[in-house]
Design a protein around this motif. Structure first.
Motif, mmCIF file in Angstrom:
data_model
loop_
_atom_site.group_PDB
_atom_site.id
_atom_site.type_symbol
_atom_site.label_atom_id
_atom_site.label_comp_id
_atom_site.label_asym_id
_atom_site.label_seq_id
_atom_site.Cartn_x
_atom_site.Cartn_y
_atom_site.Cartn_z
ATOM 1 N N VAL A 81 -104.134 -17.694 62.281
ATOM 2 C CA VAL A 81 -102.868 -18.404 62.069
ATOM 3 C C VAL A 81 -101.827 -17.773 62.986
ATOM 4 C CG1 VAL A 81 -101.158 -19.147 60.380
ATOM 5 C CG2 VAL A 81 -103.529 -18.765 59.653
ATOM 6 N N ILE A 82 -101.190 -18.601 63.816
ATOM 7 C CA ILE A 82 -100.240 -18.119 64.823
ATOM 8 C C ILE A 82 -98.833 -18.573 64.464
ATOM 9 C CG2 ILE A 82 -99.644 -18.092 67.275
ATOM 10 C CD1 ILE A 82 -102.333 -16.822 66.705
ATOM 11 N N MET A 83 -97.862 -17.691 64.674
ATOM 12 C CA MET A 83 -96.451 -18.012 64.443
ATOM 13 C C MET A 83 -95.602 -17.049 65.258
ATOM 14 S SD MET A 83 -96.441 -16.413 60.590
ATOM 15 C CE MET A 83 -98.098 -17.070 60.376
ATOM 16 N N THR A 84 -94.288 -17.227 65.251
ATOM 17 C CA THR A 84 -93.401 -16.314 65.981
ATOM 18 C C THR A 84 -93.295 -14.979 65.252
ATOM 19 O OG1 THR A 84 -91.434 -17.071 64.808
ATOM 20 C CG2 THR A 84 -92.024 -18.249 66.850
ATOM 21 N N PRO A 85 -92.834 -13.929 65.937
ATOM 22 C CA PRO A 85 -92.662 -12.633 65.268
ATOM 23 C C PRO A 85 -91.727 -12.688 64.059
ATOM 24 C CG PRO A 85 -92.639 -12.337 67.647
ATOM 25 C CD PRO A 85 -92.647 -13.820 67.396
ATOM 26 N N ALA A 86 -90.645 -13.450 64.167
ATOM 27 C CA ALA A 86 -89.718 -13.552 63.027
ATOM 28 C C ALA A 86 -90.392 -14.223 61.839
ATOM 29 C CB ALA A 86 -88.463 -14.318 63.435
ATOM 30 N N SER A 87 -91.148 -15.279 62.094
ATOM 31 C CA SER A 87 -91.867 -15.957 61.007
ATOM 32 C C SER A 87 -92.910 -15.031 60.392
ATOM 33 C CB SER A 87 -92.534 -17.236 61.522
ATOM 34 O OG SER A 87 -91.577 -18.238 61.795
ATOM 35 N N ARG A 88 -93.526 -14.203 61.216
ATOM 36 C CA ARG A 88 -94.528 -13.267 60.684
ATOM 37 C C ARG A 88 -93.889 -12.276 59.715
ATOM 38 N NH1 ARG A 88 -97.166 -10.803 58.268
ATOM 39 N NH2 ARG A 88 -99.225 -9.858 58.585
ATOM 40 N N ILE A 89 -92.635 -11.909 59.964
ATOM 41 C CA ILE A 89 -91.923 -11.023 59.049
ATOM 42 C C ILE A 89 -91.542 -11.749 57.761
ATOM 43 C CG2 ILE A 89 -89.755 -9.737 58.742
ATOM 44 C CD1 ILE A 89 -89.937 -9.016 61.736
ATOM 45 N N LEU A 90 -91.191 -13.019 57.873
ATOM 46 C CA LEU A 90 -90.687 -13.785 56.729
ATOM 47 C C LEU A 90 -91.781 -14.331 55.812
ATOM 48 C CD1 LEU A 90 -87.970 -15.841 58.635
ATOM 49 C CD2 LEU A 90 -87.506 -14.126 56.875
ATOM 50 N N ILE A 91 -92.935 -14.648 56.356
ATOM 51 C CA ILE A 91 -93.889 -15.481 55.628
ATOM 52 C C ILE A 91 -94.439 -14.810 54.370
ATOM 53 C CG2 ILE A 91 -95.969 -14.787 56.924
ATOM 54 C CD1 ILE A 91 -96.672 -17.859 56.913
ATOM 55 N N GLU A 92 -94.617 -13.501 54.414
ATOM 56 C CA GLU A 92 -95.154 -12.810 53.238
ATOM 57 C C GLU A 92 -94.218 -12.976 52.044
ATOM 58 O OE1 GLU A 92 -96.529 -8.308 51.825
ATOM 59 O OE2 GLU A 92 -95.933 -8.687 53.906
ATOM 60 N N ARG A 93 -92.928 -12.738 52.263
ATOM 61 C CA ARG A 93 -91.953 -12.859 51.157
ATOM 62 C C ARG A 93 -91.863 -14.295 50.664
ATOM 63 N NH1 ARG A 93 -89.975 -13.138 47.196
ATOM 64 N NH2 ARG A 93 -88.080 -12.189 46.323
ATOM 65 N N MET A 94 -91.896 -15.260 51.562
ATOM 66 C CA MET A 94 -91.781 -16.663 51.169
ATOM 67 C C MET A 94 -92.976 -17.106 50.324
ATOM 68 S SD MET A 94 -88.866 -17.625 52.251
ATOM 69 C CE MET A 94 -89.010 -19.397 51.956
ATOM 70 N N LEU A 95 -94.170 -16.699 50.710
ATOM 71 C CA LEU A 95 -95.359 -17.106 49.958
ATOM 72 C C LEU A 95 -95.438 -16.392 48.613
ATOM 73 C CD1 LEU A 95 -98.036 -17.353 52.797
ATOM 74 C CD2 LEU A 95 -96.948 -19.230 51.550
ATOM 75 N N HIS A 96 -95.046 -15.126 48.574
ATOM 76 C CA HIS A 96 -95.016 -14.429 47.282
ATOM 77 C C HIS A 96 -93.999 -15.074 46.340
ATOM 78 C CE1 HIS A 96 -97.888 -11.212 47.558
ATOM 79 N NE2 HIS A 96 -97.430 -10.825 48.740
ATOM 80 N N ASN A 97 -92.867 -15.481 46.883
ATOM 81 C CA ASN A 97 -91.876 -16.160 46.050
ATOM 82 C C ASN A 97 -92.422 -17.481 45.527
ATOM 83 O OD1 ASN A 97 -88.904 -16.421 45.154
ATOM 84 N ND2 ASN A 97 -89.277 -18.339 46.218
ATOM 85 N N SER A 98 -93.203 -18.169 46.361
ATOM 86 C CA SER A 98 -93.800 -19.437 45.935
ATOM 87 C C SER A 98 -94.729 -19.223 44.750
ATOM 88 C CB SER A 98 -94.563 -20.068 47.100
ATOM 89 O OG SER A 98 -95.019 -21.352 46.765
ATOM 90 N N VAL A 99 -95.491 -18.129 44.766
ATOM 91 C CA VAL A 99 -96.356 -17.810 43.622
ATOM 92 C C VAL A 99 -95.508 -17.624 42.366
ATOM 93 C CG1 VAL A 99 -97.977 -16.147 42.644
ATOM 94 C CG2 VAL A 99 -98.155 -16.778 45.057
ATOM 95 N N SER A 100 -94.393 -16.916 42.489
ATOM 96 C CA SER A 100 -93.509 -16.681 41.336
ATOM 97 C C SER A 100 -92.964 -17.996 40.792
ATOM 98 C CB SER A 100 -92.350 -15.764 41.743
ATOM 99 O OG SER A 100 -92.814 -14.513 42.177
ATOM 100 N N VAL A 101 -92.531 -18.884 41.695
ATOM 101 C CA VAL A 101 -91.976 -20.177 41.265
ATOM 102 C C VAL A 101 -93.044 -21.019 40.575
ATOM 103 C CG1 VAL A 101 -91.015 -22.360 42.090
ATOM 104 C CG2 VAL A 101 -90.167 -20.193 43.024
ATOM 105 N N MET A 102 -94.250 -21.056 41.138
ATOM 106 C CA MET A 102 -95.322 -21.844 40.535
ATOM 107 C C MET A 102 -95.735 -21.280 39.177
ATOM 108 S SD MET A 102 -97.795 -23.039 43.696
ATOM 109 C CE MET A 102 -97.986 -21.419 44.453
ATOM 110 N N THR A 103 -95.763 -19.968 39.058
ATOM 111 C CA THR A 103 -96.111 -19.343 37.780
ATOM 112 C C THR A 103 -95.072 -19.697 36.717
ATOM 113 O OG1 THR A 103 -97.190 -17.508 38.922
ATOM 114 C CG2 THR A 103 -96.586 -17.155 36.624
ATOM 115 N N ARG A 104 -93.793 -19.665 37.101
ATOM 116 C CA ARG A 104 -92.733 -20.035 36.165
ATOM 117 C C ARG A 104 -92.830 -21.507 35.773
ATOM 118 N NH1 ARG A 104 -88.816 -18.232 38.933
ATOM 119 N NH2 ARG A 104 -88.001 -20.156 39.837
ATOM 120 N N GLU A 105 -93.151 -22.367 36.735
ATOM 121 C CA GLU A 105 -93.286 -23.794 36.422
ATOM 122 C C GLU A 105 -94.457 -24.058 35.490
ATOM 123 O OE1 GLU A 105 -93.029 -26.954 39.123
ATOM 124 O OE2 GLU A 105 -91.364 -26.107 40.273
#
Length: 452
Positions: A81-105
């Motif tokens: 999976v390829i992305m920019t360096p900034a996206s590589r820094i952001l993606i881990e936090r965004m996906l972990h947050n998505s897990v939290s939101v889905m668990t709450r839902e």
């Protein structure tokens, strides 16, 4: 080129495109639909049955573009999976947050499919995510064919990229989500001025007419003026924002206004994911220099945590400026609760500063008339709408005229329309047929295969 839109509803949602070039197979983005739940929110991957995928490219880290990525990676456990360096820094936090939101839902709504993936699955997938700097060509080989691709800065949010693909003698360009204007925190898009055989373009603002005399600068001034007037009459201001990009952009605007003594002295409240992302932006600024935002901005503004005791239908206990998510007032979010608390009083203001889907609570509020009853159904609150409701043209997406001009400049043989509601795509279809009569313009039906 063979192309399939895997977003089963089309429009703006679970954004994902399958592209075949000779014997090379790639997918660009893998999002979640913000208005759907469970498996229905994800792209339909059935057209990929039997496909040996070679590469996944991510344009940026909004969840409508990455929210189902672990599902795609699960199906293809060896694909990079390829992305920019900034996206590589952001993606881990965004996906972990998505897990939290889905668990709450799952707990609140009983959605049986949630979470669609786990934190452990996200962590395992990080080893297959690679950063590719913008402007650098990279070759990838499949079973038989080879492609070369280049990521180009797309504005929109930090890390956002367009994708240029070269296959044999053909050049293709995927805009992703794009903003040409410079924002306070990032420069605008820098796209090549080359001729492409195929252009795949977003169409988000195709149904939005430009207003003469309205610029990003004048809208920022109007926003600050609205905030000042609201605070001075004893009210509070709600600015609903997307946690990634929009919150930090608004904070930078408020910081500039306060630095030059243009912003009234009032407490500023924010919390949640957007504040965590501010830390990541600080990291991106230090490591890549592509973001003009640091934690110093929040410190100098004296940003406080949003009070937890806010009750829908009851005015907040503290007057101030509330910069909170979600940007479209999605149910059961801080912005939704605050909107239900402010809507009944004329002293308060709600200021929308980004795209708002007409079918979301934010879209409904923008369409409502002052004095009419308005129902915040999820909060069981019904009010007469008395607060000031304003929309500011500070979108993270390019104006339709700019995208049209870029398409004309590229003079492609074929153009594919994506990421837009039907009226937006219809405007582009009509204009492109007039401006580029020899080009094939395609508005793809979801899940149908096209040779472009």
């Amino acid at each position: 080129m063979k192309l399939i839109d895997l977003n089963s509803d089309g429009g703006i949602g679970a954004n994902s495109l399958y592209v075949q070039l000779g014997d090379f197979h790639l997918v660009i983005d893998s999002g979640l639909h913000p208005k759907k739940s469970g498996r229905e929110a994800a792209p339909d991957l059935s057209p990929l049955e039997g496909v040996k995928l070679d590469l996944i490219i991510i344009t940026h880290c909004h969840l409508d573009h990455i929210g189902s990525l672990p599902l795609l990676m699960r199906r293809y456990p060896d694909v990079p999976v390829i992305m920019t360096p900034a996206s590589r820094i952001l993606i881990e936090r965004m996906l972990h947050n998505s897990v939290s939101v889905m668990t709450r839902e799952r707990e609140e709504k009983g959605t049986p499919d949630y979470p669609l993936f786990t934190r452990d699955e996200v962590n395992r997938g990080l080893a297959r995510m690679y950063a590719q700097p913008t402007g650098h060509a990279k070759k990838f080989s499949g079973a038989k064919d080879e492609i070369e691709f280049i990521l180009h800065p797309a504005g929109h949010i930090p890390g956002a990229a367009a994708v240029e693909v070269i296959h044999k003698h053909r050049r293709l360009f995927f805009t992703g989500d794009v903003l040409f204007n410079t924002q306070r925190i990032i420069p605008g898009a820098k796209f090549p001025s080359a001729r492409f055989d195929t252009l795949v373009t977003e169409t988000t603002r195709g149904a939005t007419e430009s207003t003469p005399g309205v610029t990003r600068s004048t809208e920022m001034i109007r926003l600050v003026d609205t905030i000042n007037a609201t605070i001075q009459r004893g009210g509070s201001v709600l600015i609903p924002v997307f946690a990634l990009g929009r919150m930090q952009e608004i904070m930078a605007i408020l910081h500039d206004a306060r630095k030059f003594h243009k912003l009234v002295d009032a407490p500023i409240f924010a919390s949640g994911l957007g504040m965590d992302i501010a830390d990541l932006f600080d990291d991106i600024a230090k490591k890549t220099g592509t973001v003009h935002f640091t934690r110093t901005i929040l410190k100098e503004l004296g940003v406080r945590k949003t009070p937890r005791d806010t009750v829908a239908g009851k005015e907040p206990g503290q007057q101030g400026i509330y910069v909170v998510s979600a940007g479209m007032l999605v149910e059961r979010t801080p912005s939704y609760t605050l909107a239900a608390s402010l809507a009944a009083s004329p002293k308060h203001s709600i200021c929308f500063v980004g795209y708002c889907d007409p079918d979301t609570p934010g879209g409904h509020l923008l369409a409502a008339r002052s004095g009419e009853p308005f129902l915040f159904e999820a909060a069981n609150v019904k009010v007469k709408l008395r607060c000031q409701v304003e929309r500011f043209e500070l979108s993270g997406h390019a104006d339709r005229e700019e995208l049209l001009a870029y398409a004309v400049q590229c003079n492609p043989r074929s153009i594919v329309l994506t990421h837009g509601d039907p009226p937006a795509r219809a405007w582009f279809m009509e204009q492109l047929r007039e401006k580029l009569p020899n080009a094939k313009v395609l508005d793809p039906v979801p899940l149908q295969s096209y040779l472009v």
